[in-house]
Scaffold this motif. Sequence first.
Motif, mmCIF file in Angstrom:
data_model
loop_
_atom_site.group_PDB
_atom_site.id
_atom_site.type_symbol
_atom_site.label_atom_id
_atom_site.label_comp_id
_atom_site.label_asym_id
_atom_site.label_seq_id
_atom_site.Cartn_x
_atom_site.Cartn_y
_atom_site.Cartn_z
ATOM 1 N N ALA A 47 0.834 -1.204 0.000
ATOM 2 C CA ALA A 47 0.000 0.000 0.000
ATOM 3 C C ALA A 47 0.871 1.257 0.000
ATOM 4 O O ALA A 47 0.593 2.226 -0.725
ATOM 5 C CB ALA A 47 -0.931 -0.017 1.208
ATOM 6 N N GLY A 48 1.939 1.245 0.802
ATOM 7 C CA GLY A 48 2.848 2.384 0.821
ATOM 8 C C GLY A 48 3.537 2.586 -0.511
ATOM 9 O O GLY A 48 3.663 3.721 -0.998
ATOM 10 N N LYS A 49 3.971 1.489 -1.126
ATOM 11 C CA LYS A 49 4.675 1.590 -2.403
ATOM 12 C C LYS A 49 3.765 2.129 -3.508
ATOM 13 O O LYS A 49 4.187 2.981 -4.306
ATOM 14 C CB LYS A 49 5.229 0.215 -2.796
ATOM 15 N N LEU A 50 2.533 1.661 -3.577
ATOM 16 C CA LEU A 50 1.624 2.147 -4.614
ATOM 17 C C LEU A 50 1.329 3.635 -4.415
ATOM 18 O O LEU A 50 1.212 4.381 -5.393
ATOM 19 C CB LEU A 50 0.327 1.337 -4.613
ATOM 20 N N SER A 51 1.243 4.063 -3.163
ATOM 21 C CA SER A 51 1.009 5.483 -2.885
ATOM 22 C C SER A 51 2.193 6.327 -3.351
ATOM 23 O O SER A 51 2.019 7.377 -3.981
ATOM 24 C CB SER A 51 0.770 5.685 -1.395
ATOM 25 N N VAL A 52 3.407 5.879 -3.048
ATOM 26 C CA VAL A 52 4.606 6.610 -3.464
ATOM 27 C C VAL A 52 4.692 6.680 -4.984
ATOM 28 O O VAL A 52 4.964 7.753 -5.560
ATOM 29 C CB VAL A 52 5.867 5.938 -2.889
ATOM 30 N N ASN A 53 4.453 5.573 -5.658
ATOM 31 C CA ASN A 53 4.597 5.578 -7.114
ATOM 32 C C ASN A 53 3.488 6.336 -7.813
ATOM 33 O O ASN A 53 3.694 6.884 -8.907
ATOM 34 C CB ASN A 53 4.720 4.149 -7.645
ATOM 35 N N TYR A 54 2.320 6.399 -7.201
ATOM 36 C CA TYR A 54 1.271 7.268 -7.746
ATOM 37 C C TYR A 54 1.769 8.718 -7.776
ATOM 38 O O TYR A 54 1.631 9.424 -8.778
ATOM 39 C CB TYR A 54 0.003 7.149 -6.909
ATOM 40 N N PHE A 55 2.367 9.141 -6.676
ATOM 41 C CA PHE A 55 2.913 10.503 -6.598
ATOM 42 C C PHE A 55 4.027 10.708 -7.618
ATOM 43 O O PHE A 55 4.074 11.726 -8.324
ATOM 44 C CB PHE A 55 3.404 10.759 -5.177
ATOM 45 N N LEU A 56 4.932 9.726 -7.719
ATOM 46 C CA LEU A 56 6.044 9.850 -8.659
ATOM 47 C C LEU A 56 5.564 9.936 -10.105
ATOM 48 O O LEU A 56 6.143 10.667 -10.911
ATOM 49 C CB LEU A 56 7.005 8.675 -8.501
ATOM 50 N N THR A 63 13.308 14.837 -9.284
ATOM 51 C CA THR A 63 13.688 15.671 -10.428
ATOM 52 C C THR A 63 15.194 15.629 -10.666
ATOM 53 O O THR A 63 15.648 15.619 -11.810
ATOM 54 C CB THR A 63 13.235 17.127 -10.214
ATOM 55 N N LYS A 64 15.965 15.589 -9.583
ATOM 56 C CA LYS A 64 17.421 15.596 -9.731
ATOM 57 C C LYS A 64 17.938 14.330 -10.391
ATOM 58 O O LYS A 64 18.846 14.384 -11.221
ATOM 59 C CB LYS A 64 18.073 15.799 -8.365
ATOM 60 N N VAL A 65 17.370 13.181 -10.046
ATOM 61 C CA VAL A 65 17.888 11.926 -10.585
ATOM 62 C C VAL A 65 17.583 11.792 -12.076
ATOM 63 O O VAL A 65 18.295 11.093 -12.807
ATOM 64 C CB VAL A 65 17.341 10.723 -9.785
ATOM 65 N N LYS A 66 16.547 12.468 -12.554
ATOM 66 C CA LYS A 66 16.191 12.387 -13.971
ATOM 67 C C LYS A 66 16.817 13.498 -14.810
ATOM 68 O O LYS A 66 16.737 13.461 -16.044
ATOM 69 C CB LYS A 66 14.664 12.424 -14.138
ATOM 70 N N LYS A 112 2.124 -0.094 -14.829
ATOM 71 C CA LYS A 112 1.606 -1.196 -14.002
ATOM 72 C C LYS A 112 1.206 -0.693 -12.625
ATOM 73 O O LYS A 112 0.118 -1.012 -12.125
ATOM 74 C CB LYS A 112 2.667 -2.281 -13.870
ATOM 75 N N ASP A 113 2.053 0.139 -12.021
ATOM 76 C CA ASP A 113 1.803 0.599 -10.662
ATOM 77 C C ASP A 113 0.651 1.595 -10.605
ATOM 78 O O ASP A 113 -0.124 1.610 -9.636
ATOM 79 C CB ASP A 113 3.076 1.200 -10.071
ATOM 80 N N ILE A 114 0.527 2.453 -11.624
ATOM 81 C CA ILE A 114 -0.605 3.383 -11.662
ATOM 82 C C ILE A 114 -1.916 2.599 -11.754
ATOM 83 O O ILE A 114 -2.897 2.923 -11.066
ATOM 84 C CB ILE A 114 -0.499 4.347 -12.863
ATOM 85 N N LEU A 115 -1.938 1.563 -12.584
ATOM 86 C CA LEU A 115 -3.151 0.756 -12.728
ATOM 87 C C LEU A 115 -3.465 0.008 -11.437
ATOM 88 O O LEU A 115 -4.636 -0.114 -11.049
ATOM 89 C CB LEU A 115 -2.995 -0.218 -13.899
ATOM 90 N N LEU A 116 -2.427 -0.485 -10.754
ATOM 91 C CA LEU A 116 -2.655 -1.139 -9.461
ATOM 92 C C LEU A 116 -3.225 -0.141 -8.456
ATOM 93 O O LEU A 116 -4.147 -0.470 -7.697
ATOM 94 C CB LEU A 116 -1.346 -1.724 -8.931
ATOM 95 N N ALA A 117 -2.668 1.068 -8.439
ATOM 96 C CA ALA A 117 -3.177 2.094 -7.524
ATOM 97 C C ALA A 117 -4.632 2.429 -7.841
ATOM 98 O O ALA A 117 -5.471 2.574 -6.936
ATOM 99 C CB ALA A 117 -2.299 3.348 -7.606
ATOM 100 N N HIS A 118 -4.939 2.549 -9.110
ATOM 101 C CA HIS A 118 -6.318 2.848 -9.520
ATOM 102 C C HIS A 118 -7.264 1.749 -9.067
ATOM 103 O O HIS A 118 -8.359 2.014 -8.553
ATOM 104 C CB HIS A 118 -6.384 3.014 -11.042
ATOM 105 N N ASN A 119 -6.831 0.508 -9.208
ATOM 106 C CA ASN A 119 -7.669 -0.621 -8.779
ATOM 107 C C ASN A 119 -7.901 -0.625 -7.275
ATOM 108 O O ASN A 119 -8.891 -1.193 -6.793
ATOM 109 C CB ASN A 119 -7.017 -1.947 -9.195
#
Length: 281
Positions: A167-176, A214-217, A237-244
């Motif tokens: 749950a934490g990972k999907l939240s972080v990647n949604y933001f990213l 932003t710095k790493v990219k 994949k992660d955005i779709l998982l978060a949406h689900n």
Amino acid sequence: METEKIGFIGLGNMGHPMAKNLEKAGFRLSVYNRSPEKAEDFKEKSTVYTQIQDLVQNSSLIFTMLTDDHAATAVYEEILKSDISGKLFVDMSTISPQATSQLAGAVKIKQASFIDAPVAGSTMPAAEGTLIIMAGGEEKDLQRAMPYLEKLGKAVKHLGENGKGIAGKLSVNYFLSAIYQGLAETVLFSDKLGIERAAMLEIINESASGSGATKVKTPMLINNTYDPAFALDLMLKDILLAHNEGADFPLSKTLIETYQSAHDEGFGKDDVIGIINYLKK
């Protein structure tokens, strides 16, 4: 303290440097990868297995780092064929909460333990051992794994029971995903206005709008090369998982449309910030 016999399954872009950090730390390590050539450079110091069940039988704490639900389910189907009583499994994959729950339940039925421990960070933090690890599981199991997790990340956050790590990972990647699309659009906008890209990125990174993301990219955007540290397809994949899981917001609809269209146009294997090449078309 007597160390565990460590197994590591999955030596992809993330798993390989993570397993190397455990090897460098001097732990007794066994590794497995479906494509055996990715395990070649472990043969000198570690044990390389060609069968999952052999690795499991000769390990007491097993890490798994796999691509998606399908890969994780297939690997754990092999794992569950063995006697796993008393062993601890630490799954660091980013998979669905449903798959995590099923894997945790199946492992526990066989008198073993399970932690979901996905990570924040891409290939460079994986190599440097500076990942942030989000853990879901029992405290006693996390403490058992902690001497090894500390070699993989700079911080371990225990978020609760099984499933909370995911749950934490999907939240972080949604933001990213929002940060990276926003960064790409901003760079393209400043390009149109005639601002030199390196100068614009320096302003972003040195102002309140800058971040580690932003710095790493920045080097990729300046050099216009997008070899994947974290592939666009994995972010989709992660955005779709978060949406689900309930991330049904106005922004999520835009993110899904953009990343899905970029995948459909052939940009999925590029780094996630390669979304800029789709947006400028």
